[in-house]
Design an enzyme around this catalytic site. Structure first.
Site, PDB file in Angstrom:
ATOM      1  CG  ASP A   1      13.214  11.386   2.494  1.00  2.86           C
ATOM      2  OD1 ASP A   1      14.184  12.054   2.092  1.00  2.86           O
ATOM      3  OD2 ASP A   1      13.308  10.200   2.830  1.00  2.86           O
ATOM      4  CG  HIS A   2      16.300  16.813   1.539  1.00  2.00           C
ATOM      5  ND1 HIS A   2      16.623  16.285   2.760  1.00  2.00           N
ATOM      6  CD2 HIS A   2      17.478  16.949   0.879  1.00  2.00           C
ATOM      7  CE1 HIS A   2      17.930  16.115   2.834  1.00  2.00           C
ATOM      8  NE2 HIS A   2      18.477  16.510   1.695  1.00  2.00           N
TER       9      HIS A   2
ATOM     10  CG  HIS B   1      17.588  11.031   3.492  1.00  2.00           C
ATOM     11  ND1 HIS B   1      16.390  11.672   3.352  1.00  2.00           N
ATOM     12  CD2 HIS B   1      18.354  11.851   4.241  1.00  2.00           C
ATOM     13  CE1 HIS B   1      16.427  12.830   4.003  1.00  2.00           C
ATOM     14  NE2 HIS B   1      17.615  12.956   4.556  1.00  2.00           N
TER      15      HIS B   1
HETATM   16  C1  BG6 Z   1      19.295  15.598   6.388  1.00  2.00           C
HETATM   17  C2  BG6 Z   1      19.970  15.118   7.636  1.00  2.00           C
HETATM   18  O1  BG6 Z   1      18.031  15.016   6.252  1.00  2.00           O
HETATM   19  O2  BG6 Z   1      20.083  15.258   5.260  1.00  2.00           O
HETATM   20  C3  BG6 Z   1      21.363  15.689   7.752  1.00  2.00           C
HETATM   21  O3  BG6 Z   1      19.199  15.492   8.759  1.00  2.00           O
HETATM   22  C4  BG6 Z   1      22.161  15.444   6.504  1.00  2.00           C
HETATM   23  O4  BG6 Z   1      22.047  15.167   8.883  1.00  2.00           O
HETATM   24  C5  BG6 Z   1      21.378  15.861   5.267  1.00  2.00           C
HETATM   25  O5  BG6 Z   1      23.350  16.197   6.584  1.00  2.00           O
HETATM   26  C6  BG6 Z   1      22.086  15.435   3.983  1.00  2.00           C
HETATM   27  O6  BG6 Z   1      21.394  15.974   2.896  1.00  2.00           O
HETATM   28  P1  BG6 Z   1      22.132  16.253   1.508  1.00  2.00           P
HETATM   29  O7  BG6 Z   1      21.032  16.724   0.615  1.00  2.00           O
HETATM   30  O8  BG6 Z   1      23.178  17.279   1.791  1.00  2.00           O
HETATM   31  O9  BG6 Z   1      22.720  14.930   1.088  1.00  2.00           O
END
Ligand code: BG6
Length: 512
Positions: free
Chosen positions: A185-186, A248
């Protein structure tokens, strides 16, 4: 030879290597790690994809991605060429036997050339529905069988709902041991998300007031300005709840609400986080409308640019009921948080790209100042900005300069960019290096993923069974549907409009 703190020799295999994730995120992250001398000297990055392209075409495509998306900007020829020498491509479909045989042969050759058994990382940058097939092939070919050296990275969403997540887990844990599976989960790799742990548990100041006695409520906003763009095909089956909330937003909530860990051991942190998910008060199926709001963006205009509605995006049904906005009101049933609402919201095509947590403290127990002094009075508020302009702001009351006693809110700021004169690594850099090092602290464990699905299951079921009659219901460039405001006004509260992403650290914080 590798330095002491560098990962062991590694073959990094990316399934879905010709796709968007590898292009925008994975390769730029690996390239930055390479420039920072964090990668092992004996490294091979092997992309596997269905497109029939040569190694050279693959490298040129990836360089274009790095040029566009790397935090360091455009590549320099010399460093890129050195890095690109580690990149190889294998065209094929892993469901087919010959691709498996070719992969096995390549892996064997790397080991033979290096004269050792390299660590193997298999990154599934593929749609969730294919994860089981690819993992099954790896298991059958016995390519990922050493639980000390071989790891499998699975992208979110992990499953489609509770039942499919359980089924996927059962399959994966039947083939690999839990410590080989890295559910990514980045958001957990973002500096500011990690800083939540430092902020809460490395400072004695806040912990004594971090509970229901002092905190009135918590707001978590993760807003994006972009629509779904070319990802309509995927998003149509996901929606904001699966795409953002299940992972997230609930991860952020866990870090805000968890008890203090005994140590920084991966399982200890994950135990404390799963305790939060277990304590979230279940939403009753017939009460979903009181706790959850969905929305979908219509056609509109952002600045001078006309934007399509969600239903006009490629791969989306013209009568789609998929939500592009979701807001939840959650309660945590434990001593610390009883009765404190946690309001979560996320959406596409909103007014700004901003992720932040606002913690609203209760008013002072007794107001001793005269009414004239407190016209502008506001309760203390702590705002943790995850992105952009990463930092923390504490709103306090101060006496306005002058001969009379008049109070005004002022902000105390901590800005990452001012405090540390260095650029933070991208989330994927941190996480990919952790996988290579075998550190699972920032990854999700099976029980966490399941509990998170359980939290949103009643909402998912209710929204799936009753199509939204009023979609599209919000304008691009707004803060979502009106019903989202009602979720708070029913409790006598309001969403805080986050400070504009264009604002620089140091500018006044969000307004109500
Ligand atoms: C991803 C989702 O996990 O996170 C995307 O699948 C979303 O839909 C993205 O745009 C948002 O990530 P960040 O790091 O740009 O806030």
């Amino acid at each position: 030879m590798e330095r002491n703190n560098q990962p062991q020799p590694t073959v990094f295999v990316i399934f879905g290597a010709s796709g968007d994730l590898a292009w925008r995120k994975l390769i730029p992250a690996l390239y930055n790690l390479y420039l920072d001398d964090e990668l092992p000297k004996r490294l091979a990055i092997l992309g596997i994809g269905r497109k029939a392209i040569s190694d050279e075409e693959f490298r040129a495509h990836l360089r274009d991605g790095v040029d566009q998306f790397s935090r360091r900007g455009k590549t320099e020829k010399k460093s890129w060429d050195e890095f690109a020498a580690h990149l190889n491509y294998l065209a094929g479909d892993l469901a087919e036997k010959q691709t498996g045989t070719a992969l096995a042969e390549q892996l064997r050759q790397f080991d033979q050339t290096w004269g050792l058994e390299a660590n193997r990382i298999f990154y599934l940058a593929i749609p969730p529905a294919l994860a089981e097939t690819v993992a099954g092939q790896l298991a059958r070919l016995e390519l990922c069988k050493d639980c000390r050296r071989d790891r499998l990275v699975v992208e979110k969403p992990f499953g489609h709902d509770l039942a499919s997540a359980r089924a996927l887990d059962l399959t994966l844990t039947g083939m690999f041991s839990e410590n080989q599976i890295y559910r990514i989960d980045h958001y957990l790799g973002k500096e500011t998300v990690q800083n939540l742990l430092a902020f809460r548990f490395a400072n004695a100041l806040f912990e004594p007031i971090w509970d229901r006695r002092y905190i009135d409520h918590v707001q978590i906003t993760v807003a994006e300005t972009v629509g779904v763009g070319s990802r309509g095909g995927y998003y149509e089956h996901a929606g904001a709840l699966r795409d953002m909330v299940q992972n997230h937003l609930l991860q952020i909530l866990c870090l805000i609400a968890m008890e203090s860990p005994v140590s920084f051991d991966a399982d200890e942190i994950r135990n404390k986080k799963v305790d939060v998910l277990r304590a979230i008060h279940p939403i009753k199926p017939d009460k979903v409308h009181q706790y959850a709001v969905r929305g979908q963006y219509g056609k509109g205009q952002i600045g001078t640019q006309k934007t399509p509605g969600y239903r006009q995006e490629e791969g989306v049904a013209p009568d789609s009921s998929t939500e592009t906005f979701a807001a939840l009101r959650l309660f945590i049933d434990n001593w610390r948080w009883q009765g404190v609402p946690f309001y979560l919201r996320t959406g596409k095509c909103l007014a700004d790209k901003v992720s932040q947590v606002s913690i609203l403290f209760r008013p002072v127990p007794h107001q001793s100042f005269p009414a004239s002094a407190v016209e502008n009075w506001q309760p203390n508020r702590l705002v943790i900005r995850i992105q952009p302009e990463e930092g923390i702001t504490l709103r306090i009351q101060a006496k306005q300069p002058g001969t009379r006693m008049v109070l005004a809110p002022v902000d105390m700021q901590f800005c990452y960019s001012d405090a540390f004169n260095t650029t933070a690594p991208e989330a994927y850099e941190t996480l990919l290096l952790d996988v290579m090092r075998g550190d699972a602290t920032l990854f999700m464990r099976a029980d966490q993923v399941e509990k998170a699905w359980e939290v949103i299951a009643p909402v998912l079921e209710s929204w799936t069974s009753v199509p939204a009659g009023d979609f599209p219901d919000y304008r691009p460039g707004s803060w979502g549907p009106e019903a989202a405001a009602a979720l708070l006004t029913q409790d006598g509260r309001n969403w805080f409009e986050p400070v504009a992403s264009s604002a620089k650290c140091g500018e006044q914080e969000d307004k109500e």
